[in-house]
Motif scaffolding. Sequence first.
Motif, PDB file in Angstrom:
ATOM      1  N   TYR A 192       0.811  -1.213   0.000  1.00  0.00           N
ATOM      2  CA  TYR A 192       0.000   0.000   0.000  1.00  0.00           C
ATOM      3  C   TYR A 192       0.846   1.264   0.000  1.00  0.00           C
ATOM      4  CZ  TYR A 192      -4.204  -2.713   0.369  1.00  0.00           C
ATOM      5  OH  TYR A 192      -5.220  -3.567   0.085  1.00  0.00           O
ATOM      6  N   LEU A 193       2.065   1.164   0.485  1.00  0.00           N
ATOM      7  CA  LEU A 193       2.973   2.304   0.408  1.00  0.00           C
ATOM      8  C   LEU A 193       3.291   2.624  -1.048  1.00  0.00           C
ATOM      9  CD1 LEU A 193       4.857   4.267   2.006  1.00  0.00           C
ATOM     10  CD2 LEU A 193       6.629   2.508   1.788  1.00  0.00           C
TER      11      LEU A 193
ATOM     12  N   LEU B 129      -4.381  10.337  -5.474  1.00  0.00           N
ATOM     13  CA  LEU B 129      -5.381   9.638  -4.667  1.00  0.00           C
ATOM     14  C   LEU B 129      -6.167  10.569  -3.760  1.00  0.00           C
ATOM     15  CD1 LEU B 129      -3.296   6.541  -3.435  1.00  0.00           C
ATOM     16  CD2 LEU B 129      -4.761   6.708  -5.451  1.00  0.00           C
ATOM     17  N   MET B 130      -5.602  11.750  -3.464  1.00  0.00           N
ATOM     18  CA  MET B 130      -6.201  12.604  -2.455  1.00  0.00           C
ATOM     19  C   MET B 130      -7.405  13.355  -3.004  1.00  0.00           C
ATOM     20  SD  MET B 130      -4.319  11.590  -0.146  1.00  0.00           S
ATOM     21  CE  MET B 130      -5.101  12.535   1.146  1.00  0.00           C
ATOM     22  N   PRO B 131      -8.541  13.287  -2.319  1.00  0.00           N
ATOM     23  CA  PRO B 131      -9.763  13.928  -2.816  1.00  0.00           C
ATOM     24  C   PRO B 131      -9.836  15.423  -2.520  1.00  0.00           C
ATOM     25  CG  PRO B 131     -10.230  12.748  -0.787  1.00  0.00           C
ATOM     26  CD  PRO B 131      -8.792  12.475  -1.121  1.00  0.00           C
TER      27      PRO B 131
ATOM     28  N   LEU C 160      -8.485   0.957  -4.656  1.00  0.00           N
ATOM     29  CA  LEU C 160      -9.155   0.829  -3.373  1.00  0.00           C
ATOM     30  C   LEU C 160      -8.971   2.089  -2.526  1.00  0.00           C
ATOM     31  CD1 LEU C 160     -10.532  -0.795  -1.066  1.00  0.00           C
ATOM     32  CD2 LEU C 160      -8.233  -1.496  -0.407  1.00  0.00           C
ATOM     33  N   LEU C 161      -7.729   2.576  -2.424  1.00  0.00           N
ATOM     34  CA  LEU C 161      -7.465   3.742  -1.598  1.00  0.00           C
ATOM     35  C   LEU C 161      -8.137   4.987  -2.153  1.00  0.00           C
ATOM     36  CD1 LEU C 161      -3.673   3.206  -0.771  1.00  0.00           C
ATOM     37  CD2 LEU C 161      -5.630   2.824   0.720  1.00  0.00           C
TER      38      LEU C 161
ATOM     39  N   GLN D 249      -9.388  -7.718  -3.461  1.00  0.00           N
ATOM     40  CA  GLN D 249      -9.080  -8.338  -4.745  1.00  0.00           C
ATOM     41  C   GLN D 249      -8.843  -7.298  -5.841  1.00  0.00           C
ATOM     42  OE1 GLN D 249      -8.672 -11.627  -4.928  1.00  0.00           O
ATOM     43  NE2 GLN D 249      -9.115 -11.737  -2.741  1.00  0.00           N
ATOM     44  N   VAL D 250      -8.912  -5.997  -5.503  1.00  0.00           N
ATOM     45  CA  VAL D 250      -8.675  -4.965  -6.501  1.00  0.00           C
ATOM     46  C   VAL D 250      -7.305  -4.354  -6.257  1.00  0.00           C
ATOM     47  CG1 VAL D 250     -11.126  -4.472  -6.732  1.00  0.00           C
ATOM     48  CG2 VAL D 250      -9.795  -3.219  -5.057  1.00  0.00           C
ATOM     49  N   SER D 251      -6.888  -3.459  -7.148  1.00  0.00           N
ATOM     50  CA  SER D 251      -5.576  -2.839  -6.980  1.00  0.00           C
ATOM     51  C   SER D 251      -5.608  -1.926  -5.761  1.00  0.00           C
ATOM     52  CB  SER D 251      -5.220  -2.043  -8.232  1.00  0.00           C
ATOM     53  OG  SER D 251      -6.065  -0.918  -8.361  1.00  0.00           O
ATOM     54  N   PRO D 252      -4.494  -1.841  -5.028  1.00  0.00           N
ATOM     55  CA  PRO D 252      -4.463  -0.979  -3.842  1.00  0.00           C
ATOM     56  C   PRO D 252      -4.759   0.481  -4.164  1.00  0.00           C
ATOM     57  CG  PRO D 252      -2.619  -2.515  -3.825  1.00  0.00           C
ATOM     58  CD  PRO D 252      -3.275  -2.645  -5.166  1.00  0.00           C
TER      59      PRO D 252
END
Length: 522
Positions: free
Chosen positions: A158-159, A166-168, A507-508, A501-504
């Motif tokens: 996840y790092l 990714l940041m909203p 997901l993040l 089961q999805v890409s990190p």
Amino acid sequence: MIADFHFLRPWWLLAVLAAGLLVWLMRRQSDMRSRWKHLIAPNLLDHLLIDRGRQSGFRPVYLVAGLIALSGLAAAGPTWERERPPFVEDTAPLVIAVDLGPTMNATDISPTRLERAKLKVRDIMAKRKGARTALVAYAGSAHMVLPLTDDASLISTYLAALSPALMPVEGKNTAKALEAAEAALADEPAPGTILFLTDGIEQSAFTAFSQYEGRNDLMVLGIGTEAGGPVKTESGAYLTDGTGARVLARLDVDALQELRSSSSAQVATVTLDDGDVDWIVRRIQTSFAQRTEEGLTRWRDMGWYLTIVVAILVALTFRRGHHVRWLGTVVLILSFHMPGRAEAADFMDLWLTPDQQGQRAFSRGDYAAAAEHFSDPEWRGVSLYRAGRYQDAIDAFAQSTAPESYFNQGNSLMHLDKPEEAIGAYQQALKQRTGWAEAKANLALAERRKEEKDKQEDDKQQEAAGLDPDEVQFDDKAKHGKEGEVQTGAQTAEMWMRNIQVSPAALLARKFAIEASQEDRQ
């Protein structure tokens, strides 16, 4: 050392008085002159006594009295130094807050500030093998990436997925990141450390640092140079201002120095070698040792060593002519009152409860043995889960009706590829704990897996065309539950992350967006 000397169970010192009383009574009973002097005239008593002198030499009663006194001292627990109790972590828990602002893609630190920060995180984990670490990502909002875990591979996965895209919410809110990191350590029995990897702390966050009153240690590692460098965008181009000139992001060293002087935070800047990593690890462990010395240590019971002397003296009671047959029974009873030491050899398992024996096996990674020892169904279920015995884990978790039990049953059912049953388990967990984010995420995965299985069943007779197994579609129209407090152990947090089961990155991104929208609605 002498000033710290005391007894842990001082009431056992009454046994020392009892030993002295026993010697006095036996001597009085054996003194025939004292027993008869009030009944027989003194001039006659000297002629009637066979043994006119008092007996001298060693007598069995002295041995018995000595054993009673030593056993009393041992049971009283003499001590003068402290030790860490068994099953307490030897290393401090660490929360790493990674700045994901756009300027973290500046190239003044090769290859970028963010990539160098990731390398530093990996180096820190390598020097803290077995220690638990959590990840927080922040920009204009702050989000938990991973709760505390000792799984280095999970953290690395996840790092690697972290990026500013990714940041909203744009901007930088370090105070919010501090709140998220503090929440990650809230339930920890031991104090921890919060480490910020950032290219600057905004002035609005200085108050949060200067007024911080938590028990955890704060550290800041500045990533960047005073000269600065151009900032890469996601497309590979460079960030420009309104005039078309490239933006140069500089590390504000003066602001970091101001932060260090105005707060208790330890501040440093990144180095090309491992000097910064060594400084961080050393500071974490030093601070942890100081804080645990204050609140998480106990006095070392030295009475255990006196039992060796007692055992030697007991052997002397078997000398011919010493008829003290009850002495062994007394010593055995006293021995069972003595505390055992968890770090002793295997025979010391007799002193531990089944759950303590299970905890020892669990900490060694022997999950199969831990499952055999644990009487607590939750711990037994976790051990079975770690050992890969998912059906047995379900049976163990089913003994409890707590929401965590249903959550763990759902995780086990997903490993057995029974999504329909897992959906029911996750729904039961959400009924008892509305808004449980992890349960919601796993429920969505279970529903998606059930749809896949149903489709595979329907399409048995024909080839599936144009289906990308890695494609992920989100239902933005779905209703979201209210945010709730997540209270679950590190092992369950790891479980649901392992089931993804999805890409990190996908997901993040979705997780952060949902959390940000929920905060906006509040």
